[in-house]
Design a protein around this motif. Structure first.
Motif, mmCIF file in Angstrom:
data_model
loop_
_atom_site.group_PDB
_atom_site.id
_atom_site.type_symbol
_atom_site.label_atom_id
_atom_site.label_comp_id
_atom_site.label_asym_id
_atom_site.label_seq_id
_atom_site.Cartn_x
_atom_site.Cartn_y
_atom_site.Cartn_z
ATOM 1 N N VAL B 108 51.510 15.198 -26.898
ATOM 2 C CA VAL B 108 51.992 14.250 -27.945
ATOM 3 C C VAL B 108 50.645 13.165 -27.929
ATOM 4 O O VAL B 108 50.127 12.948 -28.690
ATOM 5 N N CYS B 109 50.986 12.536 -26.687
ATOM 6 C CA CYS B 109 50.093 11.525 -26.564
ATOM 7 C C CYS B 109 48.563 11.611 -26.648
ATOM 8 O O CYS B 109 47.904 10.648 -27.383
ATOM 9 N N THR B 110 48.089 12.652 -26.385
ATOM 10 C CA THR B 110 46.793 12.985 -26.147
ATOM 11 C C THR B 110 46.351 13.434 -27.803
ATOM 12 O O THR B 110 45.251 12.887 -28.225
ATOM 13 N N LEU B 111 47.288 13.911 -28.524
ATOM 14 C CA LEU B 111 47.183 14.229 -29.822
ATOM 15 C C LEU B 111 46.839 12.790 -30.613
ATOM 16 O O LEU B 111 45.757 12.614 -31.420
ATOM 17 N N ILE B 112 47.665 11.910 -30.270
ATOM 18 C CA ILE B 112 47.574 10.465 -31.071
ATOM 19 C C ILE B 112 46.070 9.879 -30.608
ATOM 20 O O ILE B 112 45.308 9.336 -31.213
ATOM 21 N N GLY B 113 45.716 9.961 -29.327
ATOM 22 C CA GLY B 113 44.659 9.628 -28.626
ATOM 23 C C GLY B 113 43.468 10.198 -29.485
ATOM 24 O O GLY B 113 42.387 9.539 -29.860
ATOM 25 N N LEU B 114 43.593 11.473 -29.916
ATOM 26 C CA LEU B 114 42.420 12.178 -30.551
ATOM 27 C C LEU B 114 42.206 11.625 -32.145
ATOM 28 O O LEU B 114 41.150 11.514 -32.509
#
Lengths: 638, 207
Positions: B108-114
């Motif tokens: 989830v965090c990585t998707l937001i980061g992307l």
């Protein structure tokens, strides 16, 4: 765990344990072993040898300058080559010799002094070294291709701007900075962590040897000072490579921004070189007076306050740039104030020497030489804190004399003394005392002959960084005297190298503790084994070797079949947990090469940066990827 | 070997029962990451110093007509602040030693980061001035560039950890690594707050 237990001798003998530790902590053999080394002693030795090679190169450059200046209107070196040579001399001595060699001494001695098996991050340690080596080789390769930096060791803009320094010379300088500062930053973080987390049980912060304190303070200074020069050199590289305008006045840039950023690093840099030397002096004085240094707490507080004040003086390098009066007064006051902690330390050492039983061995001689030279350099420093005097002598040989007194007296003399003192831990043998004493006197006389006349030359108005002068100036005689001194200084350095080479083969075998030292490095063999200590020691005072008795516990229970080290608590050094350290690895070298491709690449094209980033990412994946199953796993697995 | 008289054997501290991992400031790696962040924070602080130094010598700042894209930057700030929540849940999952929890919230965090990185790319593409337009452009692009590189490397690190958590073997010490990865991510987020204030609010509010 503070429960001391009686050990059951039936389980394993010390010999078995030593054999297994030897197997676990040894490097790979031969060619592969050279590139995958992660032990702190071998890496420190490489650092020291490499730094001395650069010291020799910087020394040759100094000799060439002295030959050129020995008589008026000499035609030995032209102005262009002279510019490159004085820039290379300064850059080499500061970035490739002084900082790395001080770090090297820390990497060699700190784990031994705090009773650990290695640095906290062994592979980062190897990486620091490779990056440093690549940076140094780069700048010398460029120099021999007639692309040596030529804008001074501080590369002031606008001279270093693209319109006044076309070509790649300044770019090479900027990348040298990036390499060496990256290396120093990595080493500093490693040093801080090692000192905070790997001290022997019982060695609370207030029992650390003063040398370890000095390295800790230095590491913190590096962390906050070096980013300034890395950022500044990046701005410079960007201005030159992609046309940014940080230092371009016509587009809103500012040349003085460079000086501020440079000296915000550059002044702490002096203390980054000098503070480790203070630690060495304390160690040497303790051993050769056979008593604890007077005023331990005052010494530690002086080191810490020197570091803080050291960040508040940078503008005194810029008094000639036309600053507001208030700024001048503030930085004058700060520059005078920093003499206070230095003075406190000098008086503490004098008190120690006064009340101790002196043994005049070579290391102590170098320390006494330090007192003479450094106090002179410190006094001219206080003189220059005064703005009117500074304006008179700014950019003259008076300044050259001042900082050589401070740097050679404050750092090189203690360093040579330290090498005489700790050589047994490097080679297992002592250096020749007789040659050492001759060595000291030649260096001492040579140094003063070289640099004392420069005070007078500067007061007579001789400017720095000019390749020649006219006979009518009357500066010829003093310059000739300085050149004669420099030759003597050169002989002194050669004698040191000769003594080292001779004693490495034929020197007297030292044994564990040849001087009756007080700290833990003397409790293990000379040179130490790959695992440093058979059983990790514990301490109960500031001078563990002088306070030892048979009831001093040792640490057992670290596994010997893998590289386990003991982690202790930051303040009181109570045992906390065991950590498994990595063994020999290629990844540090690969990462350093990737870094090298990136940093050298951007000299020629901005695409060097993404290329280096991609290569570095690949190397880092290799670095962190788990490959050994011999580690505790999580219960839940994919 | 002849038996050793007990009195000559020094007392020993046995550490064999101590654990092989620890969290927070007890762990050496925590200090390593903290040192790295101290260096990075100094770099950002010096970027701010440069900004104000250059600003001080200019009558008009930023140069007329050249404005940063405040709206786009504010959405980025909101996204980064939002990403703190899943990263905190990754940390919680790691203390519970829950592999599934760590995986889920890290994704989830990585998707937001992307999404943040895409918006950042858009901002860079839409900026009306370049690094070589003027000194303002130079410091703006450099500061933004340094922060973007941090976003890229940190997101790359997240992806690396996701791969590790799916592929294994997952070691005890990876719990600490995952937590410190979070600390680095927090830094990327928190560093953006003052940088955002300086780069985007300063020209409108004070200038």
């Amino acid at each position: 765990m503070s429960v001391a237990e009686r050990y059951d001798p039936n389980v394993v003998t010390d010999e078995d344990e030593a054999r297994e530790l030897e197997r676990t902590w040894s490097s790979h053999r031969g060619f592969i072993g050279f590139f995958t080394e992660v032990g702190h002693v071998p890496i420190a030795k490489r650092y020291i040898v490499t730094a001395f090679v650069f010291f020799a190169l910087g020394g040759v450059e100094a000799m060439l300058m002295r030959l050129q200046l020995a008589r008026p209107e000499s035609r030995l070196l032209g102005p262009d080559l002279y510019d490159q040579i004085f820039t290379m001399h300064g850059s080499t001595m500061m970035f490739l010799f002084a900082v790395p060699i001080m770090e090297a001494m820390g990497i060699l001695l700190v784990p031994l002094m705090i009773g650990s098996r290695n640095m906290a991050f062994p592979r980062l340690n190897a990486y620091s070294y490779w990056v440093y080596l690549i940076g140094g080789v780069l700048v010398y390769a460029a120099f021999f291709l007639n692309t040596g930096p030529d804008a001074g060791w501080f590369s002031y803009v606008p001279l270093a701007n693209p319109q006044f320094s076309p070509g790649k010379r300044v770019d090479v300088w900027a990348q040298l900075i990036t390499f060496t500062e990256l290396s120093a930053l990595a080493a500093a973080v490693n040093q801080i962590t090692t000192i905070f987390k790997h001290r022997a049980p019982g060695m609370s912060l207030n029992r650390m040897p003063l040398f370890v304190w000095a390295m800790l303070v230095t590491a913190f200074m590096i962390v906050f000072a070096m980013p300034a020069i890395m950022l500044a050199s990046s701005y410079l590289a960007l201005d030159r490579l992609v046309g940014t305008h940080f230092f371009n006045y016509t587009e809103g840039g500012d040349a003085l921004l460079w000086q501020h950023l440079f000296w915000f690093f550059g002044h702490p840099e002096v203390y980054i070189i000098f503070i480790p030397a203070l630690g060495m002096i304390s160690s040497i004085i303790t051993t050769f007076t056979r008593r604890p240094v007077f005023g331990y707490m005052a010494m530690v507080l002086s080191l810490v306050s020197t570091a803080f004040i050291g960040f508040g003086l940078w503008v005194h390098h810029m008094f000639a740039t036309g600053l507001p009066q208030l700024g001048q007064s503030f930085f004058t006051a700060a520059s005078i104030m920093i003499a206070v902690p230095s003075g406190v330390q000098v008086f503490c050492w004098i008190a120690t020497l006064w009340t101790g039983r002196l043994r005049f061995k070579t290391p102590l001689l170098f320390v006494l030489g330090f007192f003479f030279i450094f106090v002179l350099g410190g006094l001219t420093g206080v003189m220059q804190a005064s703005v009117p005097l500074d304006l008179q002598v700014h950019d003259t040989y008076f300044v050259v004399a001042h900082f050589h007194y401070v740097l050679i007296g404050g750092a090189v003399f203690p360093l040579l003394g330290a090498l005489y003192y700790w050589m047994p831990k490097i080679t297992g043998r002592k250096m020749s005392e007789r040659m050492g004493k001759i060595n000291f006197w030649i260096l001492f006389i040579g140094f003063n002959l070289t640099f004392f006349p420069m005070h007078q030359l500067g007061l007579n108005g001789m400017p720095r960084r000019v390749y020649t002068y006219r006979a009518e100036t009357g500066w010829g005689d003093l310059n000739l005297l300085a050149t004669v001194g420099a030759a003597l200084l050169g002989v002194g350095v050669l004698l040191f190298v000769a003594n080292f080479l001779w004693s490495r083969r034929f020197g007297e075998l030292a044994g564990d503790d040849p001087w009756g030292g007080d700290s833990l490095e003397w409790s293990t063999t000379s040179p130490p084994p790959g695992y440093d200590f058979l059983h990790l020691p514990t301490v109960r005072g500031r001078h563990p070797m002088w306070e030892r008795d048979e009831n001093q516990p040792v640490v057992v229970g670290l596994r010997t079949d893998r590289r386990e080290v003991l982690v202790t608590r930051t303040l009181d050094a109570e045992p906390d947990h065991r950590e498994i350290q990595p063994g020999p690895a290629w990844s540090p070298l690969f990462l350093a090469l990737a870094t090298g491709v990136g940093f050298v690449g951007v000299i020629f094209t901005p695409w060097g940066f993404p290329l280096g980033l991609i290569l570095a990412t690949a190397a880092l994946v290799g670095w962190f990827w788990p490959h050994k199953a011999d580690r505790p796993l999580l219960e839940e697995q994919p | 070997m002849s038996p050793v008289p007990v009195s000559t054997v020094p007392p020993r501290i046995d550490v064999s029962e101590l654990p092989t991992t620890a969290h927070g400031p007890r762990a050496p790696l925590w200090w390593g990451v903290s040192g790295l962040l101290a260096i990075e924070a100094t770099v950002f602080a010096l970027c701010a110093v440069t900004y104000f130094y250059l600003r001080g010598s200019q009558p008009v700042w930023p140069p007329p007509g050249d404005r940063p894209l405040v709206g786009l930057a504010t959405i980025q700030l909101a996204l980064l602040l939002l990403s703190i929540v899943p990263m905190h849940l990754v940390e919680r999952a790691s203390t519970r030693r829950s592999l599934r929890g760590m995986r889920f919230w890290l994704i989830v965090c990585t998707l937001i980061g992307l999404v943040f990185l895409v918006l950042r790319g858009l901002e860079i593409a839409l900026l009306g001035f370049r690094w070589d337009s003027h000194a303002y452009g130079s410091i703006f692009w450099t500061t933004l560039g340094i922060h973007t590189i941090h976003g890229l490397t940190s997101t790359g690190e997240n992806i690396l950890f996701i791969t590790l958590l799916f592929k294994g073997p997952v070691e005890e010490k990876h719990l600490l690594d995952v937590q410190l990865n979070g600390v680095y991510w927090y830094f990327v987020v928190l560093a953006w707050i003052p940088i955002y204030a300086i780069l985007y609010l300063d020209p409108g509010v004070i200038g």
